[in-house]
Design a protein around this motif. Structure first.
Motif, PDB file in Angstrom:
ATOM      1  N   ALA A 132      38.599  34.575  34.583  1.00  0.00           N
ATOM      2  CA  ALA A 132      37.405  34.921  34.264  1.00  0.00           C
ATOM      3  C   ALA A 132      37.820  35.970  33.647  1.00  0.00           C
ATOM      4  N   THR A 136      35.735  40.776  32.173  1.00  0.00           N
ATOM      5  CA  THR A 136      35.438  40.127  34.109  1.00  0.00           C
ATOM      6  C   THR A 136      37.052  41.236  34.563  1.00  0.00           C
ATOM      7  N   GLN A 139      37.033  44.634  33.660  1.00  0.00           N
ATOM      8  CA  GLN A 139      36.431  45.768  34.591  1.00  0.00           C
ATOM      9  C   GLN A 139      36.776  46.054  36.429  1.00  0.00           C
TER      10      GLN A 139
END
Length: 191
Positions: A132, A136, A139
């Motif tokens: 990731a 990502t 978030q």
């Protein structure tokens, strides 16, 4: 008792606050399952560095008071329908017309992916896959922080009960200023 901010929505809109140096602002409508729509106002504004906390507090107080029509104590928890977050020299502020609200913003480049994974392992319990990206991970971080703000618990480490509580919130991405792609922002709402 302070009424919910939505109970006293001012006649003007966010854009009418000409003395606020907005970078970006807007409104969105959330549609919680089985409930009436929820209207959320949000805005991004430049914010003095953390060393000038009194200036930060004064600016947020001014915006919040302009939106809901009464004084806000920015040293205490925000009223249930108002939330704010700092991301470096920017502040994000949002207000819902009903229910509890939490918002969080951060820079995706604040940490490298391995550091994000370590933080998320502790606070989320289920970090993203090793591949990731930092964005990502950022978030995921802003989602869990916004949820804990909405729940008014403060940031908590991952447990089955914190996970269950966080999933009671409705999550929604908040737009970030177009010229600042490193920013990530999420909001949460609970009726």
């Amino acid at each position: 008792m302070i009424p919910h901010p939505g109970a006293r929505l001012p006649a003007h809109t966010v854009q009418d606050m000409h003395d606020v140096p907005w970078i970006a602002q807007g409104e969105c409508t959330l549609t919680p399952p089985g409930q009436p729509p929820v209207h959320v106002r949000y805005g991004w504004l430049p914010c003095p560095p953390a060393t000038q906390a009194c200036d930060r507090a004064r600016l947020l107080r001014h915006v919040a008071q302009g939106w809901c029509g009464y004084a806000i104590d920015t040293e205490a928890l925000p009223p249930e329908g108002i939330g704010w977050s700092y991301a470096g020299r920017l502040a994000l502020i949002a207000m819902a017309d009903r229910g509890a609200l939490g918002v969080d913003a951060t820079r995706a480049d604040w940490l490298d992916p391995s550091a994000w994974h370590a933080v998320l392992r502790l606070y989320d319990g289920a970090p993203p896959p090793p591949s990731a990206s930092a964005r990502t991970c950022a978030q995921a971080w802003t989602r869990l922080e916004a949820a804990d703000k909405c729940l008014r618990t403060g940031l908590r480490e991952a447990t089955p009960s914190t996970h269950a509580a966080r999933t009671s919130c409705l999550f929604y991405p908040l737009p970030t200023p177009p010229d600042l792609p490193e920013l990530v922002a999420w909001g949460t709402w609970r009726g």
